[in-house]
Design an enzyme around this catalytic site. Structure first.
Site, PDB file in Angstrom:
ATOM      1  N   ASN A   7       0.851  -1.196   0.000  1.00  0.00           N
ATOM      2  CA  ASN A   7       0.000   0.000   0.000  1.00  0.00           C
ATOM      3  C   ASN A   7       0.887   1.247   0.000  1.00  0.00           C
ATOM      4  OD1 ASN A   7      -1.949   1.934   0.377  1.00  0.00           O
ATOM      5  ND2 ASN A   7      -2.346   1.430   2.520  1.00  0.00           N
ATOM      6  N   LYS A   9       0.026   4.188  -0.201  1.00  0.00           N
ATOM      7  CA  LYS A   9      -0.685   5.354   0.371  1.00  0.00           C
ATOM      8  C   LYS A   9      -0.538   6.546  -0.597  1.00  0.00           C
ATOM      9  CE  LYS A   9      -0.047   3.401   4.881  1.00  0.00           C
ATOM     10  NZ  LYS A   9      -0.311   3.545   6.291  1.00  0.00           N
ATOM     11  N   HIS A  90      -9.847   1.432   5.055  1.00  0.00           N
ATOM     12  CA  HIS A  90      -8.570   1.650   5.752  1.00  0.00           C
ATOM     13  C   HIS A  90      -8.801   2.640   6.901  1.00  0.00           C
ATOM     14  CE1 HIS A  90      -4.425   2.708   6.543  1.00  0.00           C
ATOM     15  NE2 HIS A  90      -4.068   1.663   5.827  1.00  0.00           N
ATOM     16  N   GLU A  92      -7.141   5.023   7.911  1.00  0.00           N
ATOM     17  CA  GLU A  92      -6.861   6.423   7.550  1.00  0.00           C
ATOM     18  C   GLU A  92      -8.068   7.066   6.874  1.00  0.00           C
ATOM     19  OE1 GLU A  92      -3.229   5.691   5.403  1.00  0.00           O
ATOM     20  OE2 GLU A  92      -2.166   5.285   7.275  1.00  0.00           O
ATOM     21  N   GLU A 163      -5.677  -4.683  10.968  1.00  0.00           N
ATOM     22  CA  GLU A 163      -4.709  -3.612  11.155  1.00  0.00           C
ATOM     23  C   GLU A 163      -5.038  -2.838  12.427  1.00  0.00           C
ATOM     24  OE1 GLU A 163      -2.706  -2.388   7.280  1.00  0.00           O
ATOM     25  OE2 GLU A 163      -4.510  -1.191   7.436  1.00  0.00           O
ATOM     26  N   GLY A 169       1.862   2.721  10.933  1.00  0.00           N
ATOM     27  CA  GLY A 169       2.820   3.815  10.740  1.00  0.00           C
ATOM     28  C   GLY A 169       3.525   4.261  12.004  1.00  0.00           C
ATOM     29  N   SER A 206       2.945  -1.568  10.673  1.00  0.00           N
ATOM     30  CA  SER A 206       4.391  -1.522  10.917  1.00  0.00           C
ATOM     31  C   SER A 206       5.120  -2.817  10.565  1.00  0.00           C
ATOM     32  CB  SER A 206       4.671  -1.109  12.371  1.00  0.00           C
ATOM     33  OG  SER A 206       4.221   0.205  12.602  1.00  0.00           O
TER      34      SER A 206
HETATM   35  P1  PGA Z   1       2.364   0.738   7.836  1.00  0.00           P
HETATM   36  O1  PGA Z   1       0.934   0.847   7.132  1.00  0.00           O
HETATM   37  O2  PGA Z   1       2.995  -0.534   7.302  1.00  0.00           O
HETATM   38  O3  PGA Z   1       3.097   1.967   7.428  1.00  0.00           O
HETATM   39  O4  PGA Z   1       2.120   0.650   9.306  1.00  0.00           O
HETATM   40  C1  PGA Z   1       0.140  -0.240   6.969  1.00  0.00           C
HETATM   41  C2  PGA Z   1      -1.118   0.184   6.266  1.00  0.00           C
HETATM   42  O5  PGA Z   1      -1.181   0.258   5.060  1.00  0.00           O
HETATM   43  O6  PGA Z   1      -2.052   0.492   6.959  1.00  0.00           O
END
Ligand code: PGA
Length: 246
Positions: A7, A9, A90, A92, A163, A169, A206
């Protein structure tokens, strides 16, 4: 075979960098074919990746196929472009106001278009500390996956990405054994409704080249959704090499 979803993002900011990243995946993937590799770049770069040899996911979509919806991208457009998967719900996006009701509409539309949803669910730190993790996950699954009776998708496949919001993150990843138990809970919970679906459960939050093995070693973890590490070239090769060994 394990699944890796990359991903990106809202990265990178130029087409040149995006193409370089995608080509790097292509090069590495030649050597590590024993991985179900799914790349989720921003919409504007999907077209650049459509002739490469891995599968493609969109990071979001709208829940209708066409019409006066300025700024939206439909599942049918994605399908016609060659995209096979769509990330939905997601955290976010949930934090920006996406509700379970909207997520449910998107899931139905994605399945109706014979695409595979990658539904993200997870609890916040506060919910975890209050012992509400399972209640939160159950609530999200019930609301997000409530399918209309007449819906019988041809492509009976669905991915769930567990998640934990606090792990995304932050570098503060979930204990892999605890994640395994949570995946088992999710599997058992949705088994009844989706017994005739191919259901895969991924861990996200992460994940990097140092911890991925501990996650992939777990029985109920079918793969990983990788965010931050997925746009670092030095991490990509290592992650794919490890995932390839299962
Ligand atoms: P991350 O994000 O690996 O930076 O924690 C995972 C995600 O796509 O939510």
């Amino acid at each position: 075979m394990k699944t890796i979803v990359a991903n990106f993002k809202m990265n990178p900011t130029s087409e040149k960098e995006a193409v370089s990243l995608l080509e790097n995946y292509q090069k590495n993937y030649e050597n590590f074919k024993n991985v179900n590799l799914i790349i989720a770049p921003p919409f504007v770069y999907l077209d650049k990746a459509k002739n490469l040899n891995f599968s493609l996911a969109a990071q979001n979509c709208f829940y209708l196929n066409e019409g006066p919806y300025t700024g939206e991208i439909s599942p049918l457009m994605l399908k016609n472009l060659g995209v096979q998967y769509v990330i939905v719900g997601h955290s976010e996006r949930r934090q920006m106001g996406e509700t379970d009701e909207i997520i449910n509409k998107k899931i139905q539309s994605i399945l109706n278009n014979e695409l595979t949803p990658i539904l993200c669910i997870g609890e916040t730190k506060e919910e975890k500390l209050k012992g509400k993790k399972e209640e939160v996950l159950k609530n999200q699954l019930e609301k997000d996956l409530k399918l209309e009776n007449n819906l019988s998708p041809v492509n009976k496949s669905i991915f769930i990405a567990y998640e934990p919001v606090w792990a995304i993150g932050t570098g503060d990843f979930c204990d892999p054994e605890e994640a395994n138990l949570t995946h088992q809970f999710i599997k058992e919970f949705i088994h009844y409704q989706f017994f005739n679906f191919d259901v895969k459960i991924l861990y996200g939050g992460s994940v990097d080249s140092k911890n991925i093995k501990n996650f992939l070693n777990q029985l109920n973890i079918d793969g990983a959704l990788v965010g931050g590490a997925s746009i670092k070239k030095e991490e990509i090769a290592k992650i794919l090499e490890i995932a390839n060994s299962y």
